[in-house]
Design an enzyme around this catalytic site. Sequence first.
Site, PDB file in Angstrom:
ATOM      1  N   HIS A 124      -2.665 -12.329  10.378  1.00 17.91           N
ATOM      2  CA  HIS A 124      -2.216 -10.957  10.280  1.00 17.91           C
ATOM      3  C   HIS A 124      -2.066 -10.112  11.656  1.00 17.91           C
ATOM      4  CE1 HIS A 124      -1.555  -6.908   8.969  1.00 17.91           C
ATOM      5  NE2 HIS A 124      -2.860  -6.676   9.506  1.00 17.91           N
ATOM      6  N   GLU A 154       0.759  -1.416   0.103  1.00 16.55           N
ATOM      7  CA  GLU A 154      -0.073   0.017   0.135  1.00 16.55           C
ATOM      8  C   GLU A 154       0.863   1.178  -0.065  1.00 16.55           C
ATOM      9  OE1 GLU A 154      -1.828   1.347   3.636  1.00 16.55           O
ATOM     10  OE2 GLU A 154       0.349   1.955   3.683  1.00 16.55           O
ATOM     11  N   CYS A 188      -3.449  -4.695   3.905  1.00 18.38           N
ATOM     12  CA  CYS A 188      -2.303  -5.430   4.585  1.00 18.38           C
ATOM     13  C   CYS A 188      -2.273  -6.913   3.802  1.00 18.38           C
ATOM     14  CB  CYS A 188      -2.602  -5.946   5.982  1.00 18.38           C
ATOM     15  SG  CYS A 188      -2.300  -4.142   6.709  1.00 18.38           S
TER      16      CYS A 188
END
Lengths: 353, 136
Positions: free
Chosen positions: A239, A83, A115
């Site tokens: 994550h 990103e 992400c």
Amino acid sequence: MAVAVGIAGYGACVPKYRIKAAEIARVWGEDGARIEKGLGVFEKSVPDIDEDAATLAVEAARNAIELGRISPQAIGALYVGSESHPYAVKPTATIVAEAIGAGPALTAADLEFACKAGTAGIQICMGLVGCGMVRYGMAIGSDTSQGKPGDALEYTASAGAAAFIIGREKEEFVAEIEDTFSFTTDTPDFWRRQHAEFPSHGGRFTGAPAYFRHVIGATQGLFEKMGTRASDYDYFVFHQPNGKFPLEAAKKMGIDPEKVKPGLFTPLIGNTYSAASPIGLCGVLDIAKPGQRILLTSFGSGAGSDSFSIRVSEGIVEKRGGYKGWRLSDYIAHKEYLDYALYAKHRRKLKSL
Amino acid sequence: MPSENLAITWRRMPERYRLVGTECQNCKTAYFPARKLCPKCRRKGRIVPRQFSGRGKIYSYTEVFAGPSGFELEVPYLLAIVELEEGPRLTAQIVGVSEKDVKIGDEVEMVFRRIQEDSAEGLIHYGYKFRMRRRG
């Protein structure tokens, strides 16, 4: 899966510089100990002045090639998920390809999904490799993420990269990817508009309807698809936007937190965004034994999760043993602290920069 | 900052991104940057591309306090003559260390970094720098 696909090489990269959460808290009049406890993050990585998502991706890619002993010329597809691509228009993937000596017989593109753009790249490579379109695909997650000064994100937004070479020749696998499952919805928990310097987010809304719903949805969806359960896996990598969410997700699914901790690096390096769960996987691959199983679930705001069931192959012992480059543990140990003023200069947070 | 001609930047990418130089197959001398003619063998020379390993040692170095425009955020930085293990010497920045950590003869390895950018809207130039080799 119709055809066996697996990881033939992997590599990570984390910049050398760190800032402590307590130092950021000092500047904004917050209680450092409370922040550390609340987020489960003690320090985060900070890129050097001359590092960006492209340079971190190149270093991770070179490490993956060295560990995997794969000729860059045999890589037929290359995807960089980030990103924080250095250009709005002009691919990071071509910079990486040129720097590692891959191509020009190569398809490449940049991906963006907050992400989880790195794991999206792994899935694309699995498809291309599995159907025989390319011999090897390389998927990279790389970010130099930014948090608004004073915002909760500033304590975690950090920098790092992880690269994976996906292949289909079993004897070259360090780990086989048994299956994958994704869970995707339109959930506005975090975003950054075009030309905006810093992202915006929904605060507490980023928890239950975003992170937890997707991470749990993808993980349980994969269990259901494969007929596996939590006890079938030795490691879980989720994550890791902070040090707490992955452990909380594990708790909600009845997973032993001790299976999550070996792949949890956010407390030491912060949230490396597209590289976060991929770096977690690199850390686990550095210690896992052949035959052990790893479940990886990424999360990208906006929102979606990709789950992977991974079985460590015999080949990991020789490739890992012969690798002379930097390992994740080297990058984590090799650090130098910055104070907030130097950090502001590094991240160009001052108006004149 | 005066921007470099795009075609020149593009032509030098293999050299700057991954240390591709040349070698004379006749006398086995390695050249970086690339040479089209071997000055030793002249017309007998046979020049072919060669990718260097990126490993070398510090031949000499200096610390730059007043850098050219575009390097304001990096000063003070270390600029070294690095002798590659294949023989050629080149000039490059040493990153991640300060002057007190470096001495002549130290082993270094190539890293890929941003060198400079033409302007906020201009091209970003990438290339080689070096860092100290990992101990052990």
